[in-house]
Design a protein around this motif. Structure first.
Motif, PDB file in Angstrom:
ATOM      1  N   ALA A 137      77.021  54.881  27.158  1.00  0.00           N
ATOM      2  CA  ALA A 137      75.733  55.151  27.801  1.00  0.00           C
ATOM      3  C   ALA A 137      75.763  54.506  29.186  1.00  0.00           C
ATOM      4  N   SER A 138      74.830  53.574  29.437  1.00  0.00           N
ATOM      5  CA  SER A 138      74.726  52.947  30.758  1.00  0.00           C
ATOM      6  C   SER A 138      73.590  51.944  30.702  1.00  0.00           C
ATOM      7  N   VAL A 139      73.579  50.993  31.598  1.00  0.00           N
ATOM      8  CA  VAL A 139      72.394  50.129  31.694  1.00  0.00           C
ATOM      9  C   VAL A 139      71.191  50.960  32.132  1.00  0.00           C
ATOM     10  N   ALA A 140      71.488  52.163  32.652  1.00  0.00           N
ATOM     11  CA  ALA A 140      70.399  53.100  32.981  1.00  0.00           C
ATOM     12  C   ALA A 140      69.662  53.556  31.731  1.00  0.00           C
ATOM     13  N   ALA A 144      65.036  50.493  34.002  1.00  0.00           N
ATOM     14  CA  ALA A 144      64.570  51.586  34.872  1.00  0.00           C
ATOM     15  C   ALA A 144      65.667  51.983  35.856  1.00  0.00           C
ATOM     16  N   PHE A 145      65.848  53.303  35.998  1.00  0.00           N
ATOM     17  CA  PHE A 145      66.921  53.822  36.847  1.00  0.00           C
ATOM     18  C   PHE A 145      66.391  55.001  37.643  1.00  0.00           C
ATOM     19  N   PRO A 146      66.783  55.145  38.918  1.00  0.00           N
ATOM     20  CA  PRO A 146      66.150  56.152  39.793  1.00  0.00           C
ATOM     21  C   PRO A 146      66.323  57.598  39.354  1.00  0.00           C
ATOM     22  N   VAL A 149      66.519  62.141  34.760  1.00  0.00           N
ATOM     23  CA  VAL A 149      67.154  62.895  33.671  1.00  0.00           C
ATOM     24  C   VAL A 149      68.383  62.141  33.157  1.00  0.00           C
ATOM     25  N   TYR A 150      69.170  61.619  34.078  1.00  0.00           N
ATOM     26  CA  TYR A 150      70.344  60.815  33.692  1.00  0.00           C
ATOM     27  C   TYR A 150      69.893  59.646  32.820  1.00  0.00           C
ATOM     28  N   ALA A 151      68.848  58.953  33.273  1.00  0.00           N
ATOM     29  CA  ALA A 151      68.340  57.806  32.515  1.00  0.00           C
ATOM     30  C   ALA A 151      67.871  58.233  31.129  1.00  0.00           C
ATOM     31  N   PRO A 182      77.488  50.125  30.646  1.00  0.00           N
ATOM     32  CA  PRO A 182      77.952  49.493  31.876  1.00  0.00           C
ATOM     33  C   PRO A 182      76.983  49.682  33.030  1.00  0.00           C
ATOM     34  N   SER A 183      77.068  48.804  34.003  1.00  0.00           N
ATOM     35  CA  SER A 183      76.371  49.015  35.262  1.00  0.00           C
ATOM     36  C   SER A 183      77.304  49.794  36.210  1.00  0.00           C
ATOM     37  N   PHE A 184      76.916  49.852  37.497  1.00  0.00           N
ATOM     38  CA  PHE A 184      77.673  50.644  38.474  1.00  0.00           C
ATOM     39  C   PHE A 184      79.152  50.251  38.473  1.00  0.00           C
ATOM     40  N   THR A 185      80.017  51.217  38.270  1.00  0.00           N
ATOM     41  CA  THR A 185      81.459  50.985  38.190  1.00  0.00           C
ATOM     42  C   THR A 185      82.178  51.933  39.142  1.00  0.00           C
ATOM     43  N   MET A 186      83.079  51.409  39.926  1.00  0.00           N
ATOM     44  CA  MET A 186      83.733  52.203  40.948  1.00  0.00           C
ATOM     45  C   MET A 186      84.706  53.215  40.343  1.00  0.00           C
ATOM     46  N   THR A 187      84.220  54.443  40.199  1.00  0.00           N
ATOM     47  CA  THR A 187      85.038  55.563  39.738  1.00  0.00           C
ATOM     48  C   THR A 187      84.636  56.785  40.561  1.00  0.00           C
ATOM     49  N   ASN A 188      85.250  57.931  40.267  1.00  0.00           N
ATOM     50  CA  ASN A 188      84.874  59.178  40.951  1.00  0.00           C
ATOM     51  C   ASN A 188      83.402  59.499  40.725  1.00  0.00           C
ATOM     52  N   PHE A 189      82.866  59.006  39.620  1.00  0.00           N
ATOM     53  CA  PHE A 189      81.452  59.226  39.300  1.00  0.00           C
ATOM     54  C   PHE A 189      80.580  58.785  40.471  1.00  0.00           C
ATOM     55  N   ILE A 190      80.950  57.666  41.055  1.00  0.00           N
ATOM     56  CA  ILE A 190      80.188  57.088  42.175  1.00  0.00           C
ATOM     57  C   ILE A 190      80.503  57.825  43.471  1.00  0.00           C
ATOM     58  N   THR A 191      81.797  57.997  43.724  1.00  0.00           N
ATOM     59  CA  THR A 191      82.164  58.596  45.019  1.00  0.00           C
ATOM     60  C   THR A 191      81.773  60.071  45.077  1.00  0.00           C
ATOM     61  N   GLN A 204      68.239  54.245  46.557  1.00  0.00           N
ATOM     62  CA  GLN A 204      67.756  53.218  45.623  1.00  0.00           C
ATOM     63  C   GLN A 204      68.933  52.642  44.832  1.00  0.00           C
ATOM     64  N   MET A 205      69.836  53.536  44.420  1.00  0.00           N
ATOM     65  CA  MET A 205      70.998  53.079  43.646  1.00  0.00           C
ATOM     66  C   MET A 205      71.878  52.163  44.489  1.00  0.00           C
ATOM     67  N   GLN A 206      72.063  52.554  45.744  1.00  0.00           N
ATOM     68  CA  GLN A 206      72.871  51.714  46.643  1.00  0.00           C
ATOM     69  C   GLN A 206      72.238  50.334  46.789  1.00  0.00           C
ATOM     70  N   ASP A 207      70.904  50.322  46.924  1.00  0.00           N
ATOM     71  CA  ASP A 207      70.198  49.038  47.028  1.00  0.00           C
ATOM     72  C   ASP A 207      70.410  48.213  45.755  1.00  0.00           C
ATOM     73  N   MET A 208      70.405  48.915  44.596  1.00  0.00           N
ATOM     74  CA  MET A 208      70.606  48.220  43.311  1.00  0.00           C
ATOM     75  C   MET A 208      72.013  47.650  43.233  1.00  0.00           C
ATOM     76  N   VAL A 209      72.970  48.434  43.727  1.00  0.00           N
ATOM     77  CA  VAL A 209      74.364  47.959  43.737  1.00  0.00           C
ATOM     78  C   VAL A 209      74.459  46.679  44.559  1.00  0.00           C
TER      79      VAL A 209
HETATM   80  C1  LIG Z   1      71.445  50.473  36.733  1.00  0.00           C
HETATM   81  C2  LIG Z   1      72.504  51.504  37.049  1.00  0.00           C
HETATM   82  C3  LIG Z   1      73.562  51.430  36.032  1.00  0.00           C
HETATM   83  C4  LIG Z   1      74.639  52.205  35.992  1.00  0.00           C
HETATM   84  C5  LIG Z   1      74.943  53.230  36.955  1.00  0.00           C
HETATM   85  C6  LIG Z   1      75.097  54.574  36.219  1.00  0.00           C
HETATM   86  O1  LIG Z   1      75.067  54.670  35.019  1.00  0.00           O
HETATM   87  C7  LIG Z   1      75.249  55.746  37.008  1.00  0.00           C
HETATM   88  C8  LIG Z   1      75.266  55.702  38.321  1.00  0.00           C
HETATM   89  C9  LIG Z   1      75.364  56.992  38.972  1.00  0.00           C
HETATM   90  C10 LIG Z   1      75.461  57.154  40.241  1.00  0.00           C
HETATM   91  C11 LIG Z   1      75.435  56.061  41.198  1.00  0.00           C
HETATM   92  C12 LIG Z   1      75.570  56.385  42.493  1.00  0.00           C
HETATM   93  C13 LIG Z   1      75.524  55.363  43.513  1.00  0.00           C
HETATM   94  C14 LIG Z   1      75.532  55.857  44.737  1.00  0.00           C
HETATM   95  C15 LIG Z   1      75.421  54.939  45.891  1.00  0.00           C
HETATM   96  O2  LIG Z   1      75.854  53.623  45.581  1.00  0.00           O
HETATM   97  C16 LIG Z   1      76.340  55.503  46.930  1.00  0.00           C
HETATM   98  O3  LIG Z   1      75.939  55.011  48.160  1.00  0.00           O
HETATM   99  C17 LIG Z   1      77.771  55.061  46.614  1.00  0.00           C
HETATM  100  C18 LIG Z   1      78.713  55.888  47.431  1.00  0.00           C
HETATM  101  C19 LIG Z   1      79.919  55.453  47.694  1.00  0.00           C
HETATM  102  C20 LIG Z   1      80.331  54.083  47.257  1.00  0.00           C
HETATM  103  C21 LIG Z   1      81.801  54.028  47.163  1.00  0.00           C
HETATM  104  C22 LIG Z   1      82.350  53.784  48.516  1.00  0.00           C
HETATM  105  O4  LIG Z   1      81.954  52.767  49.134  1.00  0.00           O
HETATM  106  O5  LIG Z   1      83.094  54.651  48.988  1.00  0.00           O
END
Ligand SMILES: CC/C=C\CC(=O)/C=C/C=C\C=C\C=C\[C@@H](O)[C@@H](O)C/C=C\CCC(=O)O
Ligand SMILES: NC(=O)C1=CN([C@@H]2O[C@H](COP(=O)(O)OP(=O)(O)OC[C@H]3O[C@@H](n4cnc5c(N)ncnc54)[C@H](O)[C@@H]3O)[C@@H](O)[C@H]2O)C=CC1
Length: 259
Positions: A137-140, A144-146, A149-151, A182-191, A204-209
């Motif tokens: 799953a996710s900490v989402a 609360a997560f932005p 639907v994902y949350a 898990p919380s935010f993890t550097m994978t293709n999911f993020i990029t 908002q997610m970037q701010d959370m990161v």
């Molecule tokens: C509380 C959140 C817990 C887990 C996260 C999760 O389950 C799913 C996260 C899904 C998407 C997150 C996207 C984040 C996007 C922003 O941080 C972007 O600005 C990141 C974009 C690139 C960062 C990598 C890089 O620096 O190239």
């Protein structure tokens, strides 16, 4: 769970967290089937694992988990090929706030189906030997997560796990069920997240990161996965993985449990 000689199935295992979990399984002497829609990356991953862990330790199955027949066929193929099933990791997931029904199909409906298939093949009431299901799953799914639907899908997976992990069910099927958050993890999911949710929510997610101290790396999450493999006494619990460490949720009893 002692994994030596066991048989595992991991969805979304061509790359990222699923690939990391699959490698942890191989390192512990089990065989693993990697399911994914990405044929080329999946074949590459299995070729690399085969070189490292030996022939017949792993196989790739091209499978879209949202396709009922493909997922059922993949489970049957694993049992036919390896002779059984002991561990299911329902990992495949996407961020897709605009095509939100796809998000629900991949992240929730397919996980329900993966759990039901795992119980079908591993459940003692069906002639199985028992086993373990770990849902991703996710900490989402806890905080609360932005992306709403994902949350929702991730909170659904947490709720599904807590229900399937109740003692009376384990007494019948002998299958432990846990969920990794898990919380935010550097994978293709993020990029690849751009365009998958609103710019406002991504910001908002970037701010959370940034507030959370940055991104986890795949090995950080795999450490939590291995803890779930080892902790046999935590049926139904959720394990949170953040840069602050590992934290169990869901072991507290409900209001109806008090004497
Ligand atoms: C509380 C959140 C817990 C887990 C996260 C999760 O389950 C799913 C996260 C899904 C998407 C997150 C996207 C984040 C996007 C922003 O941080 C972007 O600005 C990141 C974009 C690139 C960062 C990598 C890089 O620096 O190239
Ligand atoms: N990366 C992160 O920040 C976090 C990820 N998660 C969850 O971890 C899981 C894995 O995510 P990552 O490894 O980061 O993402 P990823 O995008 O690197 O890997 C996901 C894998 O799943 C596969 N996949 C996607 N849809 C599929 C489908 N319909 N059928 C079969 N395979 C499919 C993809 O081809 C890919 O190989 C997901 O459930 C995600 O929600 C949870 C918390 C944080």
């Amino acid at each position: 769970m002692q994994l030596a000689g066991k048989i595992a199935l991991v969805t979304g295992a061509a790359r990222g967290l699923g690939k990391g979990c699959a490698e942890a399984i191989l390192e512990r002497g089990a065989k693993v089937a990697l399911l994914d829609t990405d044929d080329s990356e999946g074949q590459e991953t299995v070729a690399a694992f085969t070189l490292k862990y030996g022939a017949d330790t792993c196989t790739f199955i091209l499978c879209d988990v949202t396709d009922k027949d493909q997922l059922e066929g993949a489970f049957q193929q694993v049992v036919d090929r390896f002779g059984g099933l002991d561990l299911v990791v329902n990992n495949a997931g996407i961020l897709s706030e605009f095509d939100w029904e796809k998000c629900i199909n991949v992240n929730l409906i397919s996980v329900v189906r993966g759990c039901r298939l795992g119980l079908h093949y591993m459940g003692k009431q069906n002639g199985g030997n028992g086993g373990l299901i770990i849902n991703m799953a996710s900490v989402a799914g806890i905080y609360a997560f932005p992306a709403p639907v994902y949350a929702t899908t991730k909170a659904g997976v947490v709720g599904l796990t807590r229900s399937l992990g109740m003692d009376h069910k384990f007494g019948k099927d002998g299958v432990r069920v846990n969920v990794l958050c898990p919380s935010f993890t550097m994978t293709n999911f993020i990029t690849d997240a751009k365009g998958k949710a609103s710019e406002e929510d991504l910001q908002q997610m970037q701010d959370m990161v940034e507030k959370g101290g940055g991104f986890l790396q795949i090995p950080d999450v795999v450490k939590g996965f291995v803890k779930l493999l080892d902790d046999d006494d935590k049926n139904g619990a959720a394990l949170e993985v953040t840069l602050q460490g590992l934290k169990y949720h869901g072991c507290e009893s409900g209001p109806w449990e008090h004497e």
